[in-house]
Design an enzyme around this catalytic site. Structure first.
Site, short mmCIF file in Angstrom:
data_model
loop_
_atom_site.label_atom_id
_atom_site.label_comp_id
_atom_site.label_asym_id
_atom_site.label_seq_id
_atom_site.Cartn_x
_atom_site.Cartn_y
_atom_site.Cartn_z
CD GLU A 1 -1.34 0.04 3.66
OE1 GLU A 1 -2.14 -0.92 3.69
OE2 GLU A 1 -1.34 0.95 4.49
CD GLU B 1 -5.82 -11.79 3.59
OE1 GLU B 1 -5.19 -10.97 4.27
OE2 GLU B 1 -6.99 -11.62 3.24
CG HIS C 1 -10.38 -11.46 7.33
ND1 HIS C 1 -9.47 -12.11 6.53
CD2 HIS C 1 -9.78 -10.33 7.73
CE1 HIS C 1 -8.38 -11.37 6.45
NE2 HIS C 1 -8.53 -10.29 7.16
#
Ligand code: GLN
Ligand code: ZN
Length: 764
Positions: free
Chosen positions: A615, A675, A704
């Site tokens: 990011e 992930e 999650h």
């Protein structure tokens, strides 16, 4: 010369919006009370800006959840699955944002993603091939009129039509969402015409994509669309607004679009001013983004006045707006609410400005630039000059030792002693790891109890010894349990950590924390980023005691658990007086010390998490390499000091790896865990073409959700992985840390995961 604010924070000075939304969702307050709260926040924002004499005060910058979602609703681009909620606007709105589980219905939310390179997340518009648009209600008009009724003339803010389409996603194959423009444009025009008819004069249309890489098709559309808007609404003065980057190769396009004004970000891209001025058409108005919307540092008035002077000399005073670089959405409300001087000392505070202070800065700059300012304003200039001066020399900020050390980093400090092939042999014989070794990502459930201990400890209701004893009890339980179920590399569980960045920031020099420095992350979720104000160093060991304790309980390796320099940097407010790369290097050296401390204490496996590395990528592709070079170097500095026998792990959450995989490989971690399960290992496509050299643990189940995966589904996912990555390189682990999960599902899932690994060992 007018002052121009692009947007104001909207969570409320004391996070009133968060509380109101959450209470409304929980059914504790009626809809009317929610709307009343929104009304009060807007009113107080407008009046505040009016009191400071701001000329262009934004409206429609408020949102109960997200401004992109608001627009999607206004434009009637409502995905079919929510059609049954059309009668109830509020329910519809929050269903789109958060999903809808009621009366046996289970409808998923719209996707959410990061707003450019900020930590704000927006709701991604969904488009189908025959997408229709209709003006379902005009929120911009409602808010414009609401402000007008209060006696505040505002400038409605909207995302421009091209950026709106580009922000969205095609939900069907074989069409280009930009082709929807012919259907979208008439609706935009109606929306704008209603504003024009209501008396609005200035309109802010955000087109941040003009500061990004866009293709020819988009460029041609920009011309067409803005000409149509101009023809349809000749009286509106549109401020075409760009931010977060410079216009670069789109400069000529942007300055020549038929709008009254153009706004540019001169904090992120100060260098673009000359070129913009050079190409600027006669009679157009230029809005100078000089007060930073993304960070919390005080404006340097001396510098800003120079910029303003340069632009006024070139264009004339009446063609200049002085403004914020971007919306203030990304900074906290008000520095005055920071009253705890032990946290934010007066010395540091004098260098900061939150949204309200930034409004004041713009007001002062206008007076200073306009000539004949009152005495008080002169004093403000002098105070500002002194504060900036003190910052340049402050011993609080500048630590000669840290700077010298960063300067002395050599090429060899960025590399492990031997290549991976050599290290691998040493590590495998030392650690005796089986094929498909099992591990977890670090954290175990942060139960209510654990959190209550920390809260009590922080309030002074629990003494240090007692707090430590309780946490050690948790660690012991976790270690014994991991041994029992047969995990290969254990973790201590991170029970002592509130947050993976804050925990380290609190122990590093050069960091401080605010009491109320909340910034919206998404919906009602807010974050309070640490503030990096000075040179960073590590006065003492941060994790060595906890990890050593955990290791003392087991003969199996326990992983040391650290947050990497890029992630610490990325999730903090960073200083603006040196390049990010330099701050990253200082943090990297501090982490390096901790890594060596762990190694010295006998820890054989050390994980350095870097979930934020992707990011941090710059918005323009041409800048990627420079960033990746220093980001990867940061990781390598933090990990490179250890012996060959020490196994370095890193972890990254979901990242589209394909385009940066070579750089990930350059990090040269012995093991990387990622992930993968939500995408059914699709991520592994990156590994088909690129032969990743080191070991890798593709997450085998999604943490999650509380759902417990079956043994066979994990076996199948691993087999899928084994098709593109040699089995000898594969690890078995969940997708991410388990701190948000409960113990019951965590235990069952991990028992099954270990079982899946056992099955695979028999087959390979
Ligand atoms: N070690 C961290 C944890 O397990 C990693 C968190 C993350 O990747 N965001 O919680
Ligand atoms: Zn993660």
């Amino acid at each position: 010369m007018y002052t121009n604010i692009l947007g104001f924070p909207r969570i409320g000075r004391h996070r009133e919006l968060k509380k109101a939304c959450e209470n409304y969702w929980a059914g504790k307050i009626p809809e009317s009370q929610l709307y009343e709260e929104g009304n009060q926040i807007r009113t107080s924002n407008w009046l505040l800006q009016k009191e400071w004499g701001i000329d262009l005060i934004p409206s429609n910058d408020f949102s109960f959840y997200d401004q992109v979602l608001d627009l999607t609703l206004s434009l009637g681009a409502i995905p079919q699955r929510y059609a049954f909620l059309l009668k109830n606007k509020t329910e519809l709105y929050f269903a789109m944002a958060r999903g809808y589980q009621k009366e046996g219905q289970d409808i998923i939310a719209m996707e959410m993603t990061k707003w450019f390179d900020t930590n704000y997340h927006y709701i991604v518009p969904e488009f189908v091939k025959d997408q229709s648009f209709s003006l379902s209600y005009n929120k911009a008009l409602e808010e414009y009129e609401e402000a007008k009724a209060l006696g505040v003339e505002t400038k409605p803010v909207l995302i421009g039509p091209i950026s709106y389409l580009l922000l969205g996603k095609e939900k069907e194959a074989e069409f280009d969402r930009l082709d929807l423009i012919d259907r979208l444009l008439p609706v935009y025009i109606r929306l704008l015409k209603e504003l024009e008819d209501a008396g609005a004069t200035w309109i802010q249309l955000d087109e941040p994509f003009l500061a990004l890489d866009i293709d020819e098709k988009a460029k041609i559309l920009y011309q067409k669309v803005y000409q149509s808007l101009k023809d349809a609404c000749p009286k509106l003065k549109i401020i075409l607004t760009t931010y977060f980057e410079g216009l670069r190769n789109n400069t000529e396009l942007a300055v020549n679009l038929p709008t009254e004004a153009l706004h540019i970000d001169l904090v992120r891209a100060p260098g673009q001013l000359d070129e913009v001025i050079r190409l600027f058409p006669a009679s157009k108005v230029l809005s100078l983004g000089i007060v930073e919307g993304r960070n919390i540092w005080k404006n340097d008035f001396g510098h800003s006045l120079e910029v303003i002077r340069k632009a006024t000399v070139a264009l004339g005073e009446d063609r200049i707006l002085i403004g914020a670089s971007s919306s203030f959405l990304h900074v906290p409300y008000d520095l005055k609410t920071e009253t705890d001087e032990s946290r934010l000392t007066p010395e540091i505070k004098q260098w900061l400005a939150f949204a309200e202070q930034k409004v004041e800065e713009l007001a002062v700059l206008k007076e200073l630039a306009g000539g004949n300012p009152p005495d008080k304003t002169f004093r403000a200039l002098e105070e500002n000059r002194q504060a900036i001066c003190r910052k340049e020399t402050s011993a609080l900020i500048h630590n000669g030792e840290v700077k010298a050390r960063a300067k002395a980093v050599l090429e060899k400090d960025r590399h492990r002693k031997s290549p991976f092939a050599v290290r691998k042999r040493i590590q495998h014989s030392l650690l005796n790891q089986p094929l498909f070794p099992t591990t977890t990502i670090g954290s175990f459930p942060q139960t209510k109890e654990v959190r209550s201990w920390r809260a009590k400890y922080k309030k002074g209701e629990l003494i240090r010894e007692e707090y430590d004893r309780l946490l050690k009890g948790e660690i012991e339980k976790a270690i014994k349990w991991q041994e029992k179920i047969g995990l290969d590399v254990l973790v201590h569980g991170e029970f002592e950590r509130n947050d993976m960045v804050e925990y380290f920031g609190e122990q590093l020099d050069g960091f401080t924390f605010t009491q109320n420095g909340w910034v919206q992350s998404y919906g009602s979720r807010c974050v309070k980023p640490p503030v990096i104000f000075g040179d960073v160093s590590r006065p003492a060991a941060m994790t060595v005691d906890w990890i050593s304790y955990a290791q003392s309980l087991s003969s199996k390796p326990v992983k040391g658990m650290l947050t990497g320099p890029v992630t610490i940097l990325q999730w903090s407010f960073v200083r603006n007086d040196q390049p990010r790369s330099e701050t990253c290097k200082q943090i990297a050296l501090a982490i390096r010390d901790e890594v060596l401390g762990l190694e010295k204490a006998g820890i054989k496996v050390i994980q350095i998490d870097e979930p934020a590395i992707r990011e941090g990528l710059p918005l323009r592709k041409e800048d990627w390499k420079t960033y990746l070079d220093w980001a990867v170097a940061g990781f390598c500095i933090s990990s490179g000091g250890v012996e060959d026998s020490t196994q370095i792990h890193t972890h990254m959450c979901y990242s589209e790896f394909n385009d940066i995989i070579e750089h990930i490989a350059r990090m040269d971690a012995d093991v990387i865990t990622i992930e993968c399960s939500r995408s059914q290992m699709e991520l592994l496509n990156a590994f088909v073409e690129f032969k990743y050299p080191n070991e890798i643990g593709p997450g085998v189940y999604d943490i999650h959700s509380p759902r417990i995966p079956s043994v066979m589904e994990m076996v199948n996912l691993l087999k899928k992985a084994a098709k593109v990555i040699p089995p000898a390189q594969l690890w078995v682990n969940p997708d991410c840390g388990l701190k948000t999960r409960g113990w019951a599902e965590t235990k069952e899932s991990l028992i099954r995961m270990v079982e899946a690994a056992r099955i695979l060992r028999q087959e390979y």
